[in-house]
Design a protein around this motif. Structure first.
Motif, PDB file in Angstrom:
ATOM      1  N   LEU A  48      33.176  37.429  36.888  1.00  0.00           N
ATOM      2  CA  LEU A  48      32.224  36.530  37.506  1.00  0.00           C
ATOM      3  C   LEU A  48      32.411  35.088  37.356  1.00  0.00           C
ATOM      4  N   ALA A  49      33.154  34.818  36.111  1.00  0.00           N
ATOM      5  CA  ALA A  49      33.546  33.180  36.261  1.00  0.00           C
ATOM      6  C   ALA A  49      34.647  32.977  37.204  1.00  0.00           C
ATOM      7  N   ASN A  50      35.416  33.863  37.488  1.00  0.00           N
ATOM      8  CA  ASN A  50      36.589  33.377  38.292  1.00  0.00           C
ATOM      9  C   ASN A  50      35.928  33.337  39.879  1.00  0.00           C
ATOM     10  N   LEU A  51      35.244  34.437  40.116  1.00  0.00           N
ATOM     11  CA  LEU A  51      34.515  34.561  41.569  1.00  0.00           C
ATOM     12  C   LEU A  51      33.639  33.294  41.419  1.00  0.00           C
ATOM     13  N   ASN A  52      33.039  32.628  40.870  1.00  0.00           N
ATOM     14  CA  ASN A  52      32.321  31.387  40.819  1.00  0.00           C
ATOM     15  C   ASN A  52      33.083  30.469  41.308  1.00  0.00           C
ATOM     16  N   THR A  53      34.259  30.238  40.531  1.00  0.00           N
ATOM     17  CA  THR A  53      35.123  29.140  40.844  1.00  0.00           C
ATOM     18  C   THR A  53      35.864  29.387  42.272  1.00  0.00           C
TER      19      THR A  53
ATOM     20  N   LYS B  45      44.133  34.925  43.927  1.00  0.00           N
ATOM     21  CA  LYS B  45      45.061  35.742  43.152  1.00  0.00           C
ATOM     22  C   LYS B  45      44.381  36.448  41.688  1.00  0.00           C
ATOM     23  N   LEU B  46      43.739  35.447  41.032  1.00  0.00           N
ATOM     24  CA  LEU B  46      42.944  35.677  39.907  1.00  0.00           C
ATOM     25  C   LEU B  46      42.087  36.585  40.044  1.00  0.00           C
ATOM     26  N   THR B  47      40.996  36.765  41.062  1.00  0.00           N
ATOM     27  CA  THR B  47      39.849  37.588  41.461  1.00  0.00           C
ATOM     28  C   THR B  47      40.534  39.054  41.677  1.00  0.00           C
ATOM     29  N   THR B  48      41.538  39.017  42.420  1.00  0.00           N
ATOM     30  CA  THR B  48      42.455  40.285  42.790  1.00  0.00           C
ATOM     31  C   THR B  48      42.765  41.114  41.793  1.00  0.00           C
ATOM     32  N   LEU B  49      43.521  40.261  40.693  1.00  0.00           N
ATOM     33  CA  LEU B  49      43.721  40.947  39.551  1.00  0.00           C
ATOM     34  C   LEU B  49      42.518  41.463  38.788  1.00  0.00           C
ATOM     35  N   ASP B  50      41.629  40.595  38.605  1.00  0.00           N
ATOM     36  CA  ASP B  50      40.011  40.993  37.993  1.00  0.00           C
ATOM     37  C   ASP B  50      39.595  42.130  38.451  1.00  0.00           C
ATOM     38  N   HIS B  51      39.524  42.097  39.844  1.00  0.00           N
ATOM     39  CA  HIS B  51      39.178  43.620  40.479  1.00  0.00           C
ATOM     40  C   HIS B  51      39.981  44.792  40.109  1.00  0.00           C
ATOM     41  N   LYS B  52      41.323  44.754  40.185  1.00  0.00           N
ATOM     42  CA  LYS B  52      42.050  45.954  39.806  1.00  0.00           C
ATOM     43  C   LYS B  52      41.681  46.271  38.239  1.00  0.00           C
ATOM     44  N   THR B  53      41.605  45.378  37.467  1.00  0.00           N
ATOM     45  CA  THR B  53      41.216  45.675  35.960  1.00  0.00           C
ATOM     46  C   THR B  53      39.858  46.291  35.745  1.00  0.00           C
ATOM     47  N   LEU B  54      38.900  45.712  36.544  1.00  0.00           N
ATOM     48  CA  LEU B  54      37.503  46.009  36.549  1.00  0.00           C
ATOM     49  C   LEU B  54      37.239  47.511  36.949  1.00  0.00           C
ATOM     50  N   ILE B  55      37.978  47.754  37.888  1.00  0.00           N
ATOM     51  CA  ILE B  55      38.084  49.484  38.491  1.00  0.00           C
ATOM     52  C   ILE B  55      38.582  50.264  37.603  1.00  0.00           C
TER      53      ILE B  55
ATOM     54  N   THR C 287      28.439  38.562  47.786  1.00  0.00           N
ATOM     55  CA  THR C 287      28.006  40.135  47.652  1.00  0.00           C
ATOM     56  C   THR C 287      28.774  40.767  46.340  1.00  0.00           C
ATOM     57  N   GLU C 288      29.846  40.194  45.829  1.00  0.00           N
ATOM     58  CA  GLU C 288      30.525  40.732  44.758  1.00  0.00           C
ATOM     59  C   GLU C 288      29.837  40.426  43.455  1.00  0.00           C
TER      60      GLU C 288
ATOM     61  N   SER D 154      33.714  47.323  49.150  1.00  0.00           N
ATOM     62  CA  SER D 154      33.963  46.823  50.686  1.00  0.00           C
ATOM     63  C   SER D 154      33.752  45.503  50.724  1.00  0.00           C
ATOM     64  N   ALA D 155      33.246  44.620  49.883  1.00  0.00           N
ATOM     65  CA  ALA D 155      33.209  43.258  49.918  1.00  0.00           C
ATOM     66  C   ALA D 155      34.730  42.652  49.475  1.00  0.00           C
ATOM     67  N   ASP D 156      35.299  43.463  48.427  1.00  0.00           N
ATOM     68  CA  ASP D 156      36.520  42.987  48.042  1.00  0.00           C
ATOM     69  C   ASP D 156      37.780  43.346  49.274  1.00  0.00           C
ATOM     70  N   THR D 157      37.403  44.405  49.921  1.00  0.00           N
ATOM     71  CA  THR D 157      38.207  44.650  50.971  1.00  0.00           C
ATOM     72  C   THR D 157      38.112  43.239  51.992  1.00  0.00           C
ATOM     73  N   ASN D 158      37.129  42.907  52.266  1.00  0.00           N
ATOM     74  CA  ASN D 158      36.930  41.763  53.434  1.00  0.00           C
ATOM     75  C   ASN D 158      37.481  40.519  52.607  1.00  0.00           C
ATOM     76  N   LEU D 159      37.288  40.485  51.358  1.00  0.00           N
ATOM     77  CA  LEU D 159      38.057  39.323  50.760  1.00  0.00           C
ATOM     78  C   LEU D 159      39.401  39.387  50.971  1.00  0.00           C
ATOM     79  N   ALA D 160      39.937  40.397  50.424  1.00  0.00           N
ATOM     80  CA  ALA D 160      41.482  40.523  50.772  1.00  0.00           C
ATOM     81  C   ALA D 160      42.193  40.117  51.917  1.00  0.00           C
ATOM     82  N   GLN D 161      41.335  40.701  53.187  1.00  0.00           N
ATOM     83  CA  GLN D 161      41.618  40.164  54.598  1.00  0.00           C
ATOM     84  C   GLN D 161      41.614  38.749  54.716  1.00  0.00           C
ATOM     85  N   ALA D 162      40.607  38.185  54.223  1.00  0.00           N
ATOM     86  CA  ALA D 162      40.374  36.628  54.229  1.00  0.00           C
ATOM     87  C   ALA D 162      41.499  36.110  53.492  1.00  0.00           C
ATOM     88  N   GLN D 163      41.786  36.462  52.149  1.00  0.00           N
ATOM     89  CA  GLN D 163      42.954  36.060  51.382  1.00  0.00           C
ATOM     90  C   GLN D 163      44.316  35.855  51.968  1.00  0.00           C
TER      91      GLN D 163
END
Length: 209
Positions: free
Chosen positions: A191-196, A133-143, A43-44, A97-106
């Motif tokens: 995108l790169a870190n999410l694909n990884t 952990k990297l995708t979490t940091l990426d999301h904060k920066t992107l926001i 989704t992200e 919304s997808a990031d919230t679900n991802l954080a719960q899974a994390q």
């Protein structure tokens, strides 16, 4: 004596079953979290593409709309600018919304990785939690970048509403493009870190099957 022995045997059986149930439940929880990770990341990835595409299209869409309706509030007018921004806003909402679900899974995956259960694929689990952990940091920066983009756009719309004839649209768009460029770079990183992480989540899920 037989009755006491039977009670002891029943108690031991119950403990063994409880232990097996606990292991099974944890494995299932990790598997569910891996599936949530896959779904959320997909989704992200989709929403980030929409945000990137609509942002890149905004300057030319605005300029064409101004030629047609130079004195209208393009944020309110049901035209190409509003439709474009609504599309991006919807993608942004879905991204969060997808990031919230991802954080719960994390959280579930991290908790499992920190436990000593030897039945779980620890290597795959550790790799995924590290990437998340990297995708979490990426999301904060992107926001943070995304908010700066919307502030710059808001300033331009305010100029247009005050006096469209005096608004220096080209200069404003040139400044906004700097924010767009930075946001686009961060989207590429995300995108790169999410694909990884997506590949690692699929690997973990496969090993749990």
């Amino acid at each position: 004596m037989k009755r006491i022995f039977a009670l002891i045997l029943t108690g031991m059986t119950a403990l063994l079953l409880a232990g097996c149930g606990q292991v099974f439940n944890q494995k299932q929880q990790v598997k569910d979290a891996a599936q949530t990770t896959v779904t959320s990341i997909n989704t992200e990835l989709d929403t980030l593409k929409v945000i990137n595409d609509t942002t890149a299209t905004f300057p030319s869409t605005l300029q064409r709309a101004l030629k047609t309706n130079p004195k209208e509030d393009l944020r309110q007018l049901d035209g190409p600018v509003k439709q474009l921004m609504d599309k991006r806003d919807k993608a942004y909402t879905n991204l969060n919304s997808a990031d919230t679900n991802l954080a719960q899974a994390q959280r579930t995956l991290t908790k499992a990785a920190n436990q000593s259960d030897t039945t779980l694929p620890k290597k795959a689990l550790a790799a995924l939690t590290s990437s998340l952990k990297l995708t979490t940091l990426d999301h904060k920066t992107l926001i943070a970048y995304y908010k700066e983009v919307t502030h710059a756009e808001q300033a331009l719309f305010d100029q247009l509403q005050d006096d469209p004839t005096k608004a220096d649209v080209n200069t404003a768009l040139s400044q906004i493009n700097q924010y767009y460029s930075t946001l686009g770079q961060q989207i590429d990183v995300s995108l790169a870190n999410l694909n990884t992480a997506l590949d690692q989540a699929k690997t973990l899920k496969k090993q749990l099957d």
